[in-house]
Each structure stands twice: as C-alpha cells, then as structure tokens.
Enzyme design. Structure first.
Site, PDB file in Angstrom:
ATOM      1  N   LYS A   1       0.831  -1.216   0.000  1.00  0.00           N
ATOM      2  CA  LYS A   1       0.000   0.000   0.000  1.00  0.00           C
ATOM      3  C   LYS A   1       0.861   1.259   0.000  1.00  0.00           C
ATOM      4  CE  LYS A   1      -2.234  -0.805   3.851  1.00  0.00           C
ATOM      5  NZ  LYS A   1      -1.485  -1.986   4.298  1.00  0.00           N
TER       6      LYS A   1
ATOM      7  N   ARG B   1      -8.462   1.440  10.307  1.00  0.00           N
ATOM      8  CA  ARG B   1      -7.967   0.109  10.657  1.00  0.00           C
ATOM      9  C   ARG B   1      -8.996  -0.693  11.451  1.00  0.00           C
ATOM     10  NH1 ARG B   1      -2.413   0.879   9.302  1.00  0.00           N
ATOM     11  NH2 ARG B   1      -1.074  -0.437  10.522  1.00  0.00           N
TER      12      ARG B   1
ATOM     13  N   ARG C   1      11.679  -5.791   4.173  1.00  0.00           N
ATOM     14  CA  ARG C   1      11.434  -4.400   3.793  1.00  0.00           C
ATOM     15  C   ARG C   1      12.497  -3.460   4.386  1.00  0.00           C
ATOM     16  NH1 ARG C   1       5.475  -2.122   4.593  1.00  0.00           N
ATOM     17  NH2 ARG C   1       5.864  -2.319   6.818  1.00  0.00           N
TER      18      ARG C   1
ATOM     19  N   ARG D   1      12.495  -1.051   9.758  1.00  0.00           N
ATOM     20  CA  ARG D   1      11.536  -0.608  10.777  1.00  0.00           C
ATOM     21  C   ARG D   1      11.536  -1.559  11.963  1.00  0.00           C
ATOM     22  NH1 ARG D   1       5.805   0.692   8.099  1.00  0.00           N
ATOM     23  NH2 ARG D   1       5.121  -0.390   9.960  1.00  0.00           N
TER      24      ARG D   1
ATOM     25  N   ARG E   1       0.945  -7.978  13.881  1.00  0.00           N
ATOM     26  CA  ARG E   1       0.243  -6.986  13.044  1.00  0.00           C
ATOM     27  C   ARG E   1      -0.735  -7.683  12.096  1.00  0.00           C
ATOM     28  NH1 ARG E   1       5.298  -4.408  10.684  1.00  0.00           N
ATOM     29  NH2 ARG E   1       3.914  -3.174   9.389  1.00  0.00           N
TER      30      ARG E   1
HETATM   31  P1  AMP Z   1       1.821   1.034   9.147  1.00  0.00           P
HETATM   32  O1  AMP Z   1       2.969   1.920   8.795  1.00  0.00           O
HETATM   33  O2  AMP Z   1       0.538   1.441   8.497  1.00  0.00           O
HETATM   34  O3  AMP Z   1       2.136  -0.430   8.948  1.00  0.00           O
HETATM   35  O4  AMP Z   1       1.581   1.216  10.718  1.00  0.00           O
HETATM   36  C1  AMP Z   1       2.583   0.900  11.665  1.00  0.00           C
HETATM   37  C2  AMP Z   1       1.974   0.860  13.065  1.00  0.00           C
HETATM   38  O5  AMP Z   1       1.427   2.151  13.379  1.00  0.00           O
HETATM   39  C3  AMP Z   1       0.811  -0.117  13.227  1.00  0.00           C
HETATM   40  O6  AMP Z   1       1.236  -1.430  13.511  1.00  0.00           O
HETATM   41  C4  AMP Z   1       0.062   0.525  14.394  1.00  0.00           C
HETATM   42  O7  AMP Z   1       0.713   0.266  15.622  1.00  0.00           O
HETATM   43  C5  AMP Z   1       0.205   2.018  14.096  1.00  0.00           C
HETATM   44  N1  AMP Z   1      -0.890   2.521  13.235  1.00  0.00           N
HETATM   45  C6  AMP Z   1      -0.822   2.980  11.959  1.00  0.00           C
HETATM   46  N2  AMP Z   1      -2.011   3.374  11.503  1.00  0.00           N
HETATM   47  C7  AMP Z   1      -2.887   3.162  12.523  1.00  0.00           C
HETATM   48  C8  AMP Z   1      -4.279   3.335  12.672  1.00  0.00           C
HETATM   49  N3  AMP Z   1      -5.053   3.803  11.667  1.00  0.00           N
HETATM   50  N4  AMP Z   1      -4.841   3.021  13.866  1.00  0.00           N
HETATM   51  C9  AMP Z   1      -4.096   2.538  14.880  1.00  0.00           C
HETATM   52  N5  AMP Z   1      -2.784   2.320  14.797  1.00  0.00           N
HETATM   53  C10 AMP Z   1      -2.165   2.614  13.635  1.00  0.00           C
END
Ligand code: AMP
Length: 226
Positions: A31, A106, A140, A173, A184
């Site tokens: 994404k 989410r 990644r 990361r 996740r």
């Molecule tokens: P991402 O970069 O989208 O994979 O997000 C990394 C981490 O950020 C996730 O595992 C969550 O801990 C937090 N996170 C990102 N977006 C959200 C969201 N919309 N709601 C809650 N936590 C989020």
C-alpha cells in the site's frame, strides 16, 4: 455497525474532481509503495497514519511516546490519538485537492469516524496471499531521508544498504521483525478485515490483485480508480 445510507453511484466523482481514496489491505501488501506514485499522479496528499505516528515518535512528542508502546508490539494505537493526528494533517493545504489514506481506517470505529469527517469515493482493497506477507515485511527497508521503500528480495537497492536516490543508509523498521509482523497480521485479520464488508455494502470497494510487479499493480489501481 449501522446500515449505510443510500449512496447513488452518480455521487462518485470523475478524475478531474476532488478525490478521497482509501487503500485497504494487510501490512506488507504494498500500500505504502503504491500510495506514493498514485497520490503524485492524481495531485492529492498521501496520508499514511503509520508515517504520521513514526514522525511523532521521532520528534519525541507526548503523543509519539504513548503511540510507540503500541507500535512496538504490533498493536493498534488508540483511535483518539490517531484521529487527532489525522484531522490535524487534513487541514494542510495539500489536502485541498483530495487525499489518499494509507493505513487508515484500521477498525470499525475509525471507519465511522472517517465517515463523519469526509466522504470517501473509492476504497481499493489489496488482495494478496497471506503466506507472502511476513516474508515481505521482514525484507522491507526504507530510506529515512526520502522515504523510498525497498525490498531485499523483490526490489533491492543498487548499492547494498544504501538508497538509490540519495545514498542514505537504509533503515529496517523496528516493527518489521517476525514476531511483531505476525502480531500486526493478527490484528489486521481481527480488526481491519471486517471493513471489507463495511465498504462493500456502501458500494465503494474495488479489489485488486496486489501480487506481481510494481508497474502491473499500479496499472490495476489506476483501472480501479476510473
Ligand atoms: P503502518 O505503517 O501502516 O504499517 O503502521 C505501523 C503501526 O502504526 C501499526 O502497527 C500501528 O501500531 C500504528 N498505526 C498505523 N495506523 C494506525 C491506525 N489507523 N490506527 C491505529 N494504529 C495505527
């Protein structure tokens, strides 16, 4: 979840109108990588709640400190914190033309909160076999300076460990390790996947095959946005 209001298809804007797009899919589906190019092509803002949260962590804000605990465990950050960051970001001038949401909503509460603040015109669902996701996440890498994403297997940098664009040392990361990646995915299946039905009922959902080359996936997204 409440029944959706009737939404006539004529309300879906054409390409020249303001666009509000959601990218929905599991972590590791691509994404973020696709969002950069698609947002640029449509001259809309790319809003990644993960990036906003990581920036808050990096700047050591109180919100960042609180969010970090959840992120390190692969859990969702509390809705109120994420919403606060997102709503503030949506007031920036680059959102005037529209935006592409990457990583938000989410869960059901976030989808309902979003519905109250903006009218979404398309939700793109990234379909990808679960078996490849953990492998993709752990391979990644990201440039901390320009944000370009790499994958050690499918999209390696030209010089090992360095960004092709600015030579910066690539970062892994902290939540892309195997146990956190699995957590996740679990959270995704339990909390985010039910949103498929939420958006399908509203007539907004378009699924795309998210496997294959970057260019092939991008072409499928563009078709789905027409
Ligand atoms: P991402 O970069 O989208 O994979 O997000 C990394 C981490 O950020 C996730 O595992 C969550 O801990 C937090 N996170 C990102 N977006 C959200 C969201 N919309 N709601 C809650 N936590 C989020």
């Amino acid at each position: 979840m409440a029944e959706p209001p009737h939404r006539p298809s004529a309300s879906v804007p054409t390409g020249s109108e303001r666009r509000r797009i959601v990218f929905l899919g599991p972590p590791g589906a691509g994404k973020g990588t696709q969002a950069v190019g698609i947002a640029r092509a449509h001259a809309i803002a790319h809003l990644s709640t993960g990036d906003l949260l990581r920036e808050a962590v990096r700047r050591r804000t109180p919100l960042g400190a609180e969010a970090n605990r959840y992120m390190n465990e692969g859990q969702l950050v509390p809705d109120a914190l994420v919403l606060r960051l997102l709503q503030e970001r949506m007031t920036a001038p680059d959102c005037r033309n529209g935006f592409l949401l990457d990583g938000f909503p989410r869960n059901a509460a976030q989808a309902e909160a979003l519905e109250a603040i903006a009218s979404i015109d398309r939700v793109i669902f990234f379909e990808i076999p679960e078996s490849v996701l953990v492998e993709r996440l752990t391979a990644r890498r990201r440039c901390p300076k320009c944000g370009t994403l790499y994958n050690l297997v499918s999209r390696p940098p030209k010089r090992p460990g360095r960004c092709d664009l600015d030579g910066e040392e690539l970062a892994h990361r902290p939540d892309d390790n195997e146990p956190t990646a699995r957590a996740r995915l679990r959270v995704y299946l339990e909390e985010t996947l039910p949103l498929l039905e939420y958006y399908r009922r509203r007539g907004l959902l378009v699924g795309i095959d998210a496997s294959g080359s970057l260019e092939a996936v991008e072409a499928r997204i563009e078709r789905a946005l027409r």
